[in-house]
Design an enzyme around this catalytic site. Structure first.
Site, PDB file in Angstrom:
ATOM      1  N   ASN A 140      51.341  23.773  52.031  1.00  0.00           N
ATOM      2  CA  ASN A 140      50.106  24.224  51.133  1.00  0.00           C
ATOM      3  C   ASN A 140      49.725  23.419  50.235  1.00  0.00           C
ATOM      4  OD1 ASN A 140      53.031  24.183  50.064  1.00  0.00           O
ATOM      5  ND2 ASN A 140      52.055  25.472  47.777  1.00  0.00           N
ATOM      6  N   LYS A 163      59.729  15.197  57.432  1.00  0.00           N
ATOM      7  CA  LYS A 163      59.519  16.438  57.946  1.00  0.00           C
ATOM      8  C   LYS A 163      58.308  17.801  57.501  1.00  0.00           C
ATOM      9  CE  LYS A 163      61.418  20.041  60.669  1.00  0.00           C
ATOM     10  NZ  LYS A 163      60.037  21.244  60.724  1.00  0.00           N
ATOM     11  N   GLY A 215      60.209  24.448  49.395  1.00  0.00           N
ATOM     12  CA  GLY A 215      59.912  25.442  50.223  1.00  0.00           C
ATOM     13  C   GLY A 215      60.215  27.127  49.265  1.00  0.00           C
ATOM     14  N   SER A 216      60.922  27.589  50.701  1.00  0.00           N
ATOM     15  CA  SER A 216      60.807  29.293  49.513  1.00  0.00           C
ATOM     16  C   SER A 216      62.954  28.594  49.465  1.00  0.00           C
ATOM     17  CB  SER A 216      61.018  30.664  50.819  1.00  0.00           C
ATOM     18  OG  SER A 216      62.066  30.049  52.288  1.00  0.00           O
ATOM     19  N   GLU A 237      62.648  22.018  45.147  1.00  0.00           N
ATOM     20  CA  GLU A 237      61.630  23.307  44.115  1.00  0.00           C
ATOM     21  C   GLU A 237      61.236  24.305  44.816  1.00  0.00           C
ATOM     22  OE1 GLU A 237      58.638  24.239  43.605  1.00  0.00           O
ATOM     23  OE2 GLU A 237      57.141  22.790  44.519  1.00  0.00           O
ATOM     24  N   CYS A 271      52.943  27.697  44.933  1.00  0.00           N
ATOM     25  CA  CYS A 271      54.472  27.885  44.448  1.00  0.00           C
ATOM     26  C   CYS A 271      54.538  28.039  42.673  1.00  0.00           C
ATOM     27  CB  CYS A 271      55.574  27.536  44.560  1.00  0.00           C
ATOM     28  SG  CYS A 271      55.567  25.535  43.732  1.00  0.00           S
ATOM     29  N   GLU A 368      57.951  37.408  45.702  1.00  0.00           N
ATOM     30  CA  GLU A 368      56.720  35.597  45.329  1.00  0.00           C
ATOM     31  C   GLU A 368      56.053  36.514  46.701  1.00  0.00           C
ATOM     32  OE1 GLU A 368      55.730  31.491  45.594  1.00  0.00           O
ATOM     33  OE2 GLU A 368      57.418  32.098  46.446  1.00  0.00           O
TER      34      GLU A 368
END
Length: 465
Positions: A140, A163, A215-216, A237, A271, A368
Site C-alpha cells: 500500500n 521482501k 501486514g494483516s 505493524e 492501516c 478491518e
C-alpha cells in the site's frame, strides 16, 4: 496465480486502473537467495564500523536522491498499485524527510550512554548493530513501508533485506537503485525476489538476526510464530479498524472534511486510515448528513488525473473481499447510505461508501475494511463513544474531534487504547513521532528514534572506577 506469482516462478505486476500487465520479474533460486543474504551480511560487516556521522551523510544523500527522482518513483508506484499520483509524490516527500530526520537525530539516539555504578565502577551502554534485518512489507506504500524500517536500521549499522509485495516489485527495485546511486554500499539494502516457502527458510538462516513485518494480523501471527521458532526478535505493524470520535462539542464541518480525507486517503488502503466513525447522539444527524453528502461527491477515476479523488484498489481480490464485507454487514443490519455498488468499468475500482446502523457482529464493526468504506456508529454520549472505540481487538491509531483540546488530550492519554491518537486532524506518520500499535495491531515502534533501537544490542560494558 496468487499475489502475482505464476507457475513459472516469476512475479508479474499489473496496473489496477487498466488491468494491464506491466512487468515480469523472475524469482531467485534458493542458491541465489542465500548468496544475496551472504552479500548483505558482508556489506554489513563493513558498514557497522562506519561512524554515525558517516552513515548520516549517506542517509542525507538518499533523501536528496529521492527528491530528485520523485516523479519517476511516484509514477511507478501509481502504476503498480493505483494510488493517486499526488499521494505518491507525498509519499516520496515523507521518505526523504525520514532520511533527513534520522540522519540528524541518529548520532544522539545511538550514542553510548555512560553510567556511574553503585559500587564505584563505570558503566557504558554501547548500542551496537546486530546484523541483517529482514523486512516483509505490503504494497500500500511501496516506498514508505520499505524506507520506514530500512533507514532506521541502516542508521543503526545493520544490513537490510526487503521482501516486498509482488505487485510493487518494480518500486522496490527502483528504491534499491536510488539508495545505491546515492552512495549506499552495494548489497547493504537488498531486494529479495522470493516466494513464501523461501521466505520461511530465510527467516531460519543464522545470518538473519531480526524480522520486521507490516501486514494483516493473520499474517503477523504466522510470521511471528515462525521467527519465534528461531528465537529471533520481531517488530509487527499489523492491521486496524481505527476509530474517530466525534464528541458532543466537535466542530462538525471540520470533522466531516477530515473524516472524508481520513477514509479515502491512499484509496482507503492504509492501516492507520480512519475507518470507524463513532458519533455522539447529540451531533449524529448533522455529521451523517454532511458526511454522506461529502463521500457521495468523491470522484472515482484515473489516479494520474489531478481531479480524481479516489483511484482503484490495488488488486481485484482485495476489492472483492471488501465488497463481500459490505454485503455481509448489510445482511446483518447495516445500511448503505451511499456507494456500495461495484462499478461496471475496467479497473479494480470501488466507490466511496458509507455504512450506518453498524453494530457488533458485522464485519464493518469487528473487522478491518481495507478500502474506501466508512462505518458510522451512533454513541449515546462521549463516554459511550470512548467505550465503543476501545471495543476492538485492534489498537493502532484513532482520532478525537472536540473543541476542548485539553479534555481531548486527557482522553487520548488516559483512555484511548491505541498506539497513536490524532486530535482534530488526520495524519499517517511523522518522522519525529513513534509509529505502532497495541493488541492485534502488533508491537514494537518505528520512527521518533524508536525504530533505530529495535534491532540493536544494548551492550553493557563495565570498567573499574
Amino acid at each position: 496465480m496468487k499475489d502475482g506469482l505464476s507457475p513459472d516462478r516469476a512475479l508479474t505486476t499489473t496496473n489496477p486502473a487498466t488491468e494491464e500487465a506491466l512487468e515480469t520479474y523472475p524469482l531467485m533460486t534458493d542458491a541465489e537467495m542465500v548468496a544475496a543474504l551472504e552479500a548483505c551480511h558482508a556489506a554489513f560487516d563493513r558498514w557497522r564500523l562506519e561512524t554515525h556521522a558517516e552513515r548520516g551523510k549517506v542517509l542525507r544523500a538518499i533523501g536528496r536522491e529521492l527528491r530528485e527522482r520523485k516523479e519517476d518513483l511516484a509514477l511507478l508506484m501509481t502504476r503498480e498499485m493505483g494510488k493517486r499520483l499526488q499521494d505518491s509524490r507525498d509519499e516520496v516527500d515523507l521518505c526523504a524527510a525520514i532520511c533527513d530526520w534520522t540522519a540528524e537525530a541518529g548520532p544522539e539516539v545511538l550514542a553510548d550512554e555512560e553510567r556511574s555504578l553503585q559500587d564505584g565502577r563505570k558503566g557504558v551502554i554501547a548500542k551496537s548493530p546486530i546484523g541483517v534485518v529482514y523486512g516483509i512489507q505490503p504494497w500500500n506504500f511501496p516506498a514508505y513501508q520499505a524506507v520506514r524500517y530500512a533507514i532506521a536500521n541502516l542508521m543503526a549499522g545493520n544490513g537490510v533485506l526487503l521482501k516486498h509485495a509482488g505487485n510493487c516489485t518494480g518500486s522496490g527495485l527502483l528504491l534499491r537503485d536510488i539508495f545505491e546511486d546515492a552512495g549506499l554500499p552495494k548489497d547493504l539494502f537488498t531486494v529479495m525476489l522470493i516466494d513464501h516457502d523461501q521466505s520461511d527458510a530465510l527467516i531460519g538462516h543464522k545470518l538473519v538476526r531480526g524480522v520486521t513485518m507490516t501486514g494483516s494480523a493473520a499474517s503477523g501471527r504466522k510470521i511471528a510464530a515462525k521467527v519465534g521458532e528461531h528465537l529471533k526478535k520481531t517488530v509487527m505493524e499489523l492491521g486496524s479498524n481505527d476509530a474517530y470520535l466525534v464528541l458532543e462539542d466537535a466542530d462538525i464541518d471540520l470533522a466531516v472534511k477530515t473524516c472524508v480525507a481520513g477514509r479515502i486517503y491512499n484509496n482507503g488502503q492504509t492501516c492507520v486510515n480512519a475507518k470507524r466513525f463513532i458519533v455522539t447522539d447529540k451531533v449524529y444527524d448533522a455529521f451523517v448528513e454532511g458526511y454522506v453528502q461529502a463521500m457521495g461527491d468523491v470522484t472515482l477515476g484515473d489516479p494520474t488525473e489531478e481531479e480524481t479523488d479516489l483511484g482503484p484498489m490495488a488488486r481485484k481480490d482485495l476489492r472483492d473481499t471488501l465488497h463481500e464485507q459490505v454485503e455481509k454487514s448489510v445482511a446483518k443490519g447495516a445500511k448503505i447510505a451511499v456507494g456500495g455498488e461495484m462499478p461496471a468499468r475496467t479497473g479494480y475500482f470501488y466507490p466511496a461508501t458509507v455504512l450506518t446502523d453498524v453494530a457488533p457482529g458485522q464485519p464493518a464493526y469487528d473487522e478491518e475494511l481495507f478500502g474506501p468504506v466508512a462505518s458510522v456508529i451512533r454513541a449515546r454520549d462521549d463516554e459511550d463513544a470512548m467505550r465503543i472505540a476501545n471495543d476492538s481487538r485492534f489498537g493502532l491509531g484513532g482520532g478525537i474531534f472536540s473543541r476542548d483540546e485539553a479534555r481531548a488530550r486527557k482522553l487520548a492519554k488516559e483512555h484511548f487504547d491505541t498506539g497513536m491518537v490524532f486530535i482534530n486532524h488526520f495524519n499517517l506518520a511523522t518522522p519525529e513521532m513513534p509509529f505502532g500499535g497495541v493488541k492485534d495491531s502488533g508491537y514494537g515502534r518505528e520512527h521518533g528514534g524508536f525504530g533505530m533501537t529495535e534491532f540493536i544490542n544494548a551492550k553493557a560494558i563495565t570498567l573499574p572506577g
